[in-house]
Scaffold this motif. Structure first.
Motif, PDB file in Angstrom:
ATOM      1  N   GLU A   7      23.776  39.123  38.284  1.00 14.73           N
ATOM      2  CA  GLU A   7      23.765  37.743  38.765  1.00 14.73           C
ATOM      3  C   GLU A   7      25.092  37.077  38.442  1.00 14.73           C
ATOM      4  O   GLU A   7      25.670  37.309  37.386  1.00 14.73           O
ATOM      5  N   ALA A   8      25.579  36.245  39.378  1.00 10.13           N
ATOM      6  CA  ALA A   8      26.871  35.584  39.200  1.00 10.13           C
ATOM      7  C   ALA A   8      26.885  34.275  39.987  1.00 10.13           C
ATOM      8  O   ALA A   8      26.044  34.053  40.857  1.00 10.13           O
ATOM      9  N   VAL A   9      27.841  33.427  39.655  1.00  7.27           N
ATOM     10  CA  VAL A   9      28.091  32.223  40.438  1.00  7.27           C
ATOM     11  C   VAL A   9      29.471  32.391  41.048  1.00  7.27           C
ATOM     12  O   VAL A   9      30.438  32.707  40.362  1.00  7.27           O
ATOM     13  N   TYR A  10      29.547  32.230  42.370  1.00  5.42           N
ATOM     14  CA  TYR A  10      30.801  32.420  43.091  1.00  5.42           C
ATOM     15  C   TYR A  10      30.965  31.271  44.066  1.00  5.42           C
ATOM     16  O   TYR A  10      30.090  31.021  44.890  1.00  5.42           O
ATOM     17  N   GLN A  11      32.065  30.543  43.946  1.00  8.20           N
ATOM     18  CA  GLN A  11      32.353  29.374  44.773  1.00  8.20           C
ATOM     19  C   GLN A  11      31.184  28.389  44.758  1.00  8.20           C
ATOM     20  O   GLN A  11      30.794  27.834  45.775  1.00  8.20           O
ATOM     21  N   GLY A  12      30.624  28.212  43.566  1.00  8.44           N
ATOM     22  CA  GLY A  12      29.550  27.241  43.367  1.00  8.44           C
ATOM     23  C   GLY A  12      28.172  27.682  43.818  1.00  8.44           C
ATOM     24  O   GLY A  12      27.229  26.904  43.781  1.00  8.44           O
ATOM     25  N   HIS A  13      28.029  28.925  44.242  1.00 12.93           N
ATOM     26  CA  HIS A  13      26.738  29.415  44.722  1.00 12.93           C
ATOM     27  C   HIS A  13      26.268  30.586  43.875  1.00 12.93           C
ATOM     28  O   HIS A  13      27.069  31.396  43.424  1.00 12.93           O
ATOM     29  N   ASN A  14      24.947  30.679  43.707  1.00 14.73           N
ATOM     30  CA  ASN A  14      24.373  31.821  43.011  1.00 14.73           C
ATOM     31  C   ASN A  14      24.442  33.035  43.926  1.00 14.73           C
ATOM     32  O   ASN A  14      24.091  32.947  45.100  1.00 14.73           O
ATOM     33  N   THR A  15      24.907  34.119  43.392  1.00 18.71           N
ATOM     34  CA  THR A  15      25.028  35.364  44.148  1.00 18.71           C
ATOM     35  C   THR A  15      24.964  36.510  43.154  1.00 18.71           C
ATOM     36  O   THR A  15      24.532  36.325  42.019  1.00 18.71           O
ATOM     37  N   TYR A  16      25.365  37.671  43.585  1.00 18.72           N
ATOM     38  CA  TYR A  16      25.435  38.837  42.708  1.00 18.72           C
ATOM     39  C   TYR A  16      26.847  39.404  42.766  1.00 18.72           C
ATOM     40  O   TYR A  16      27.518  39.314  43.789  1.00 18.72           O
ATOM     41  N   PHE A  17      27.278  40.006  41.661  1.00 16.10           N
ATOM     42  CA  PHE A  17      28.528  40.752  41.654  1.00 16.10           C
ATOM     43  C   PHE A  17      28.143  42.214  41.701  1.00 16.10           C
ATOM     44  O   PHE A  17      27.376  42.698  40.872  1.00 16.10           O
ATOM     45  N   ILE A  18      28.659  42.911  42.692  1.00 18.29           N
ATOM     46  CA  ILE A  18      28.340  44.314  42.903  1.00 18.29           C
ATOM     47  C   ILE A  18      29.517  45.143  42.405  1.00 18.29           C
ATOM     48  O   ILE A  18      30.642  44.988  42.882  1.00 18.29           O
ATOM     49  N   ALA A  19      29.264  46.010  41.439  1.00 15.32           N
ATOM     50  CA  ALA A  19      30.330  46.823  40.842  1.00 15.32           C
ATOM     51  C   ALA A  19      29.997  48.304  40.998  1.00 15.32           C
ATOM     52  O   ALA A  19      28.822  48.684  40.969  1.00 15.32           O
ATOM     53  N   PRO A  20      31.020  49.132  41.161  1.00 11.24           N
ATOM     54  CA  PRO A  20      30.751  50.572  41.257  1.00 11.24           C
ATOM     55  C   PRO A  20      30.288  51.120  39.910  1.00 11.24           C
ATOM     56  O   PRO A  20      30.699  50.624  38.862  1.00 11.24           O
ATOM     57  N   VAL A  21      29.431  52.103  39.969  1.00 14.54           N
ATOM     58  CA  VAL A  21      28.976  52.781  38.755  1.00 14.54           C
ATOM     59  C   VAL A  21      29.933  53.931  38.494  1.00 14.54           C
ATOM     60  O   VAL A  21      30.189  54.747  39.368  1.00 14.54           O
ATOM     61  N   ALA A  22      30.472  53.956  37.304  1.00 15.06           N
ATOM     62  CA  ALA A  22      31.389  55.035  36.924  1.00 15.06           C
ATOM     63  C   ALA A  22      30.595  56.064  36.159  1.00 15.06           C
ATOM     64  O   ALA A  22      30.238  55.857  35.020  1.00 15.06           O
ATOM     65  N   ARG A  23      30.291  57.149  36.824  1.00  9.48           N
ATOM     66  CA  ARG A  23      29.599  58.217  36.124  1.00  9.48           C
ATOM     67  C   ARG A  23      30.178  59.565  36.482  1.00  9.48           C
ATOM     68  O   ARG A  23      30.650  59.766  37.574  1.00  9.48           O
ATOM     69  N   ASP A  24      30.094  60.420  35.538  1.00 10.55           N
ATOM     70  CA  ASP A  24      30.550  61.793  35.720  1.00 10.55           C
ATOM     71  C   ASP A  24      31.964  61.862  36.298  1.00 10.55           C
ATOM     72  O   ASP A  24      32.253  62.668  37.172  1.00 10.55           O
ATOM     73  N   LEU A  25      32.819  60.996  35.811  1.00  8.21           N
ATOM     74  CA  LEU A  25      34.200  61.040  36.273  1.00  8.21           C
ATOM     75  C   LEU A  25      34.892  62.240  35.651  1.00  8.21           C
ATOM     76  O   LEU A  25      34.793  62.478  34.456  1.00  8.21           O
ATOM     77  N   ASP A  26      35.584  62.993  36.473  1.00  9.47           N
ATOM     78  CA  ASP A  26      36.254  64.196  36.011  1.00  9.47           C
ATOM     79  C   ASP A  26      37.759  63.954  35.996  1.00  9.47           C
ATOM     80  O   ASP A  26      38.437  64.114  37.011  1.00  9.47           O
ATOM     81  N   PHE A  27      38.270  63.546  34.839  1.00  5.35           N
ATOM     82  CA  PHE A  27      39.688  63.254  34.715  1.00  5.35           C
ATOM     83  C   PHE A  27      40.515  64.530  34.555  1.00  5.35           C
ATOM     84  O   PHE A  27      41.735  64.465  34.571  1.00  5.35           O
TER      85      PHE A  27
END
Length: 116
Positions: free
Chosen positions: A60-80
């Motif tokens: 959950e997030a507030v963006y430009q004065g409105h309630n919304t969601y922040f969608i972030a990528p899931v970092a899993r099993d990264l093979d460096f």
């Protein structure tokens, strides 16, 4: 990077949404559906599906004065390991200009050859 089992089962819209989230490093849901050129309802369904499959995190997030969601990528099993040559990290990490003629790149490539 190989696709996870969940990724192989995605619709075309879900794949486009996942790519957008990964490319941006995270995006507000109110911008997500606009960038994908879909309705807010369809955008919400895409995000919910990606979240349920564990491919994105939705907070959950507030963006430009409105309630919304922040969608972030899931970092899993990264093979460096693909960025490594012995104990050397690729010289291109974080560089804006790539110079394949540089000494650092040549040394990195030579370390790749010695690993085998």
């Amino acid at each position: 990077m190989s696709a996870t089992a969940a990724e192989t089962e995605l619709s075309e819209d879900e794949l486009a949404g996942l790519e957008l989230v990964r490319e941006t490093g995270g995006i507000h849901q109110s911008e997500f559906w606009k960038e994908l050129d879909v309705s807010s309802r369809k955008g919400s369904r895409i995000v919910e599906s990606l979240d349920e499959k564990g491919l994105v995190d939705r907070e959950e997030a507030v963006y430009q004065g409105h309630n919304t969601y922040f969608i972030a990528p899931v970092a899993r099993d990264l093979d460096f390991s693909l960025l490594m040559a012995g104990d050397m990290l690729s010289p291109f990490i974080g560089e804006e200009e790539i110079d394949p003629q540089s000494d650092a790149f040549s040394q990195w490539i030579m370390n790749l050859a010695y690993e085998e």
